[in-house]
Design a protein around this motif. Sequence first.
Motif, PDB file in Angstrom:
ATOM      1  N   MET A  67       0.805  -1.221  -0.084  1.00  0.00           N
ATOM      2  CA  MET A  67       0.142   0.070   0.184  1.00  0.00           C
ATOM      3  C   MET A  67       0.770   1.280   0.030  1.00  0.00           C
ATOM      4  N   PHE A  68       2.186   1.101   0.229  1.00  0.00           N
ATOM      5  CA  PHE A  68       3.010   2.133   0.504  1.00  0.00           C
ATOM      6  C   PHE A  68       3.595   2.872  -0.901  1.00  0.00           C
ATOM      7  N   GLU A  69       3.465   3.880  -1.291  1.00  0.00           N
ATOM      8  CA  GLU A  69       3.907   4.646  -2.457  1.00  0.00           C
ATOM      9  C   GLU A  69       5.481   5.227  -2.077  1.00  0.00           C
ATOM     10  N   VAL A  70       6.346   5.098  -2.885  1.00  0.00           N
ATOM     11  CA  VAL A  70       7.687   5.557  -2.882  1.00  0.00           C
ATOM     12  C   VAL A  70       7.956   5.986  -4.149  1.00  0.00           C
ATOM     13  N   ARG A  71       8.608   7.502  -3.787  1.00  0.00           N
ATOM     14  CA  ARG A  71       8.787   8.452  -4.758  1.00  0.00           C
ATOM     15  C   ARG A  71      10.368   8.244  -5.071  1.00  0.00           C
ATOM     16  N   PHE A  72      10.506   8.192  -6.338  1.00  0.00           N
ATOM     17  CA  PHE A  72      12.050   8.022  -6.908  1.00  0.00           C
ATOM     18  C   PHE A  72      12.128   9.272  -7.847  1.00  0.00           C
TER      19      PHE A  72
END
Length: 91
Positions: free
Chosen positions: A27-32
């Motif tokens: 469920m976690f969004e990770v920005r790159f």
Amino acid sequence: MTLAFPNPSRSFDETRNAVRFIGHDGMFEVRFFIEAGALAKSDVAARRAGSLEAKCLSAFDALRTSIHDIARKAYAQGRRPSYTLTAADFH
């Protein structure tokens, strides 16, 4: 869970001078972010005429699989809400 990239969207962030893309760990969004300098060194970017944004997005698209692999390695080394990939990450 493992880091996945189900959404192929990417955009150029002028403030950071980088291409922004998103990964998901459950469920976690990770920005790159991948710095323009890291993409500009690719053969794809070097052959393209046009704006820096167009060159970077084109290079990102051509290198998407390896960029995602490097992003997964960075994420595995320590989980944070965002990551900035540089040319050093591609060596």
